[in-house]
Design a protein around this motif. Structure first.
Motif, short mmCIF file in Angstrom:
data_model
loop_
_atom_site.label_atom_id
_atom_site.label_comp_id
_atom_site.label_asym_id
_atom_site.label_seq_id
_atom_site.Cartn_x
_atom_site.Cartn_y
_atom_site.Cartn_z
N GLY A 199 0.83 -1.20 0.00
CA GLY A 199 0.00 0.00 0.00
C GLY A 199 0.86 1.25 0.00
N ALA A 200 0.43 2.26 -0.76
CA ALA A 200 1.12 3.56 -0.81
C ALA A 200 2.57 3.45 -1.27
N ASP A 201 2.88 2.43 -2.09
CA ASP A 201 4.25 2.23 -2.56
C ASP A 201 4.54 2.98 -3.85
N THR A 202 3.56 3.71 -4.39
CA THR A 202 3.70 4.46 -5.64
C THR A 202 4.17 3.57 -6.79
N GLY A 203 3.86 2.28 -6.70
CA GLY A 203 4.26 1.37 -7.76
C GLY A 203 5.73 1.01 -7.75
N ALA A 204 6.41 1.24 -6.65
CA ALA A 204 7.84 0.90 -6.57
C ALA A 204 8.07 -0.59 -6.40
N LEU A 205 7.11 -1.29 -5.80
CA LEU A 205 7.30 -2.70 -5.47
C LEU A 205 6.56 -3.64 -6.41
N GLY A 206 5.57 -3.14 -7.12
CA GLY A 206 4.81 -3.98 -8.02
C GLY A 206 3.61 -3.22 -8.55
N ILE A 207 2.84 -3.89 -9.43
CA ILE A 207 1.67 -3.27 -10.04
C ILE A 207 0.43 -3.99 -9.53
N LYS A 208 -0.48 -3.24 -8.90
CA LYS A 208 -1.71 -3.84 -8.43
C LYS A 208 -2.52 -4.35 -9.63
N ALA A 209 -2.96 -5.60 -9.54
CA ALA A 209 -3.83 -6.19 -10.56
C ALA A 209 -5.28 -6.21 -10.09
N THR A 210 -5.49 -6.61 -8.84
CA THR A 210 -6.83 -6.58 -8.24
C THR A 210 -6.72 -6.03 -6.83
N VAL A 211 -7.85 -5.51 -6.35
CA VAL A 211 -7.95 -4.95 -5.01
C VAL A 211 -9.23 -5.47 -4.37
N THR A 212 -9.14 -5.97 -3.15
CA THR A 212 -10.32 -6.35 -2.38
C THR A 212 -10.49 -5.36 -1.25
N LEU A 213 -11.69 -4.78 -1.17
CA LEU A 213 -12.00 -3.75 -0.19
C LEU A 213 -13.05 -4.23 0.79
N LYS A 214 -12.97 -3.75 2.00
CA LYS A 214 -14.06 -3.99 2.96
C LYS A 214 -15.24 -3.10 2.61
N LEU A 215 -16.42 -3.54 2.97
CA LEU A 215 -17.64 -2.78 2.73
C LEU A 215 -18.31 -2.42 4.05
N MET A 216 -19.16 -1.40 3.99
CA MET A 216 -20.02 -1.03 5.10
C MET A 216 -21.35 -0.58 4.53
N ARG A 217 -22.34 -0.45 5.38
CA ARG A 217 -23.64 0.06 4.93
C ARG A 217 -23.53 1.54 4.61
N GLU A 218 -24.09 1.93 3.48
CA GLU A 218 -24.14 3.35 3.15
C GLU A 218 -25.02 4.07 4.15
N ALA A 219 -24.67 5.31 4.45
CA ALA A 219 -25.48 6.10 5.37
C ALA A 219 -26.89 6.30 4.80
N ALA A 220 -27.85 6.35 5.69
CA ALA A 220 -29.23 6.56 5.27
C ALA A 220 -29.63 8.03 5.35
N CYS A 221 -28.91 8.80 6.17
CA CYS A 221 -29.29 10.19 6.41
C CYS A 221 -28.03 11.06 6.47
N PHE A 222 -28.24 12.34 6.19
CA PHE A 222 -27.14 13.29 6.15
C PHE A 222 -27.58 14.62 6.75
N ALA A 223 -26.59 15.38 7.20
CA ALA A 223 -26.81 16.77 7.57
C ALA A 223 -25.58 17.56 7.16
N PHE A 224 -25.77 18.85 6.87
CA PHE A 224 -24.71 19.67 6.30
C PHE A 224 -24.62 20.99 7.06
N ALA A 225 -23.40 21.51 7.14
CA ALA A 225 -23.22 22.79 7.81
C ALA A 225 -21.98 23.48 7.25
N SER A 226 -22.05 24.80 7.16
CA SER A 226 -20.93 25.62 6.71
C SER A 226 -20.79 26.82 7.63
N PHE A 227 -19.52 27.23 7.84
CA PHE A 227 -19.26 28.31 8.78
C PHE A 227 -18.16 29.22 8.24
#
Length: 517
Positions: A199-227
């Motif tokens: 990870g974060a090797d900028t391709g110095a050690l090899g070339i990624k062919a596939t990536v497996t990622l963990k998943l989570m439930r998408e959020a159902a609700c949001f709120a926004f604020a600016s200051f």
């Protein structure tokens, strides 16, 4: 169709991959030998393998001929991490490997090919209500997941860490063409963290062919604020408090210069349309119409006179929880002298997370380049003050050459703040910009002639900022050939890293020169 040269290596690659996957025409070689800021040496050929097996065979053939290989993703980087260091290298364009191989909603994982973009994965997972904890960079329309694992990245889902933090395992092609699997595919780590090594090797050690990622439930609700905040210290204090409390999924902040640039180049109509589409998809047509109307009513002057602005998104399973987090953010902002302003920016960004990359040019077609560092909360104010002092020392030549400078802020999990100084200057638009910016937007830009004098000053200022960040103990994403990662290692760590490089790339043909190796 590729334009083939009388070249034995090109002939070999063509037999392995097919003529359409081996490119030697001048336009392609020029395009893929540059990034957002810099040009490298001209590549010998560009290859676009279609899968991991083809990638492994092609890399093995290239290095067997004694030729360097340079991996490239979507091309949105600016640290020379995927530029050939010397003429004659073969660039591996991974965008031909863009499949989503397996979505496992039972075990909460997804496996993709390295050239899949963040935007493509987002679109595939949205109907299932799933996403990775970190789910992309702002350039995710083009930026690929494999490159994100090699360069690392921050923004969407920054509450949960960086791109690499969401990775479970990789399949990596080493310099000799062998294919290495780094983990279990559902839990990280099982023993020493081989996924983290690549990870974060900028391709110095090899070339990624596939990536497996963990998943989570998408959020159902949001709120926004600016200051609005009166000073840099005030905005940094608020952002750090919000990050430490884990209240916001994303935070971005702007100094007066950068927010003025942003407000010039946005489209109210596009903003309202994006917001309308997302809220309709969430089943709220009336709410969508109201929010769209608010965006238009707020116009582009709601940040006029605002010294610094910060924009926060909260997310969760219930609206009550999102609103509670928003209220706590508001209380933190008030303690730091913040006053609430219209929250158009975070709403529109969340409504269209992977929009066009038109902002890689300034409002009139100026060239753009950032520098960045992630620093400890307690160091952020001192770093911003030092950046301001650097700008002040060079104000005469910056003014004379039309160089504008500002900075952006974001969160990096609970432990750090990202500070991103940004430069705009009049200079010629390159092939990468023409290939990435929307044609209709590009046609409206004034554009400028080549300006080597201004570019030289920008290069000098960038180098000064890299040293400044190093002196303040910052860490960096997309290290490439720009940031001083290797200089930060103690002697035993540097020796260990050199040994790893020799083991996986004994002839030094895998993206030579990145990471300072």
């Amino acid at each position: 169709m590729a334009t083939l040269l009388a070249d034995p290596l090109v002939d070999t690659l063509t037999k392995l991959l097919g003529a359409d996957a081996v490119l030697t025409d001048a336009a392609t070689l020029d395009l893929l030998s540059q990034d957002v800021f810099s040009r490298g040496a001209m590549a010998r050929a560009v290859i676009r393998p279609s899968d991991a097996a083809a990638l492994a065979k092609a890399v093995g053939a290239v290095t067997a001929a004694g030729v360097a290989v340079v991996p490239r993703g979507g091309g949105m980087s600016y640290t020379a991490g995927y530029l050939p260091r010397a003429a004659g290298a073969v660039v591996v364009d991974t965008t031909g490997m863009d499949g989503i191989l397996a979505i496992d909603a039972v075990n909460m994982t997804v496996k993709v090919e390295a050239g899949c973009t963040w935007a493509k994965l987002y679109a595939a997972l949205q109907p299932l209500g799933l996403r990775p904890p970190f789910w992309g960079t702002l350039s995710g329309r083009y930026a690929t997941i494999g490159a994100g694992m090699s360069q690392n990245g921050l923004f969407w889902g920054a509450k949960y860490g960086t791109a690499v933090d969401s990775a479970l395992s990789f399949e990596v092609v080493l310099a000799d063409g062998s294919l290495v699997s780094t983990g279990s595919g559902f839990f990280r780590p099982f023993g020493p963290d081989l996924t983290g090594l690549f990870g974060a090797d900028t391709g110095a050690l090899g070339i990624k062919a596939t990536v497996t990622l963990k998943l989570m439930r998408e959020a159902a609700c949001f709120a926004f604020a600016s200051f609005s905040f009166p000073t840099a210290d005030a905005i940094l204090g608020a952002i750090s408090d919000v990050a430490r409390e884990g209240l916001a999924s994303e935070v971005c902040g702007f100094d007066p210069f950068l927010q003025a640039q942003r407000m010039q180049r946005e489209s109210l109509g596009a903003d309202a349309k994006a917001l309308l589409g997302v809220m309709k998809a969430q089943g709220s047509l009336l709410g969508a119409l109201k929010e769209g109307a608010r965006v238009v009513a707020a116009g582009r002057n709601f940040l006029d006179g605002v010294p610094f602005s910060a924009h926060f998104t909260t997310e969760g399973r219930t609206q009550t929880r999102c609103d509670e987090d928003r209220a706590e953010i508001a209380a933190i902002a008030k303690r730091h002298g913040g006053t609430e302003v219209e929250n158009t920016i975070p709403k529109v960004m969340r409504a269209n997370p992977f929009g066009p990359v038109n902002s890689m040019l300034g409002p009139q077609g100026e060239r753009w380049v950032p520098v960045h560092g992630v620093v400890r909360h307690g160091d952020a104010s001192a770093v911003v003050a030092a950046i301001g002092a650097l700008y002040a020392r060079h104000e005469p030549e910056m003014t004379a050459l039309g160089i504008g400078a500002g900075y952006m802020f974001a969160i990096a999990g609970t432990t750090g703040v990202l500070i991103e100084p940004v430069f705009f200057w009049p200079d010629a638009i390159e092939a990468l910009h023409r290939a990435s910016v929307e044609p209709e937007h590009l046609a409206r830009l004034k554009g400028f002639a080549a300006n080597p004098a201004a570019r030289a000053v920008v290069e000098m200022l960038r180098a000064g900022l890299v040293d400044l960040f190093h002196d303040h103990g910052a860490i960096h994403l997309q290290i490439g050939r720009t940031y001083r990662w290797h200089d930060s290692l103690d002697a035993p760590a540097a020796a260990l890293m050199a040994a790893v490089k020799r083991q996986v790339d004994p002839r030094g043909l895998m993206n030579p020169g990145v990471l300072g190796l």
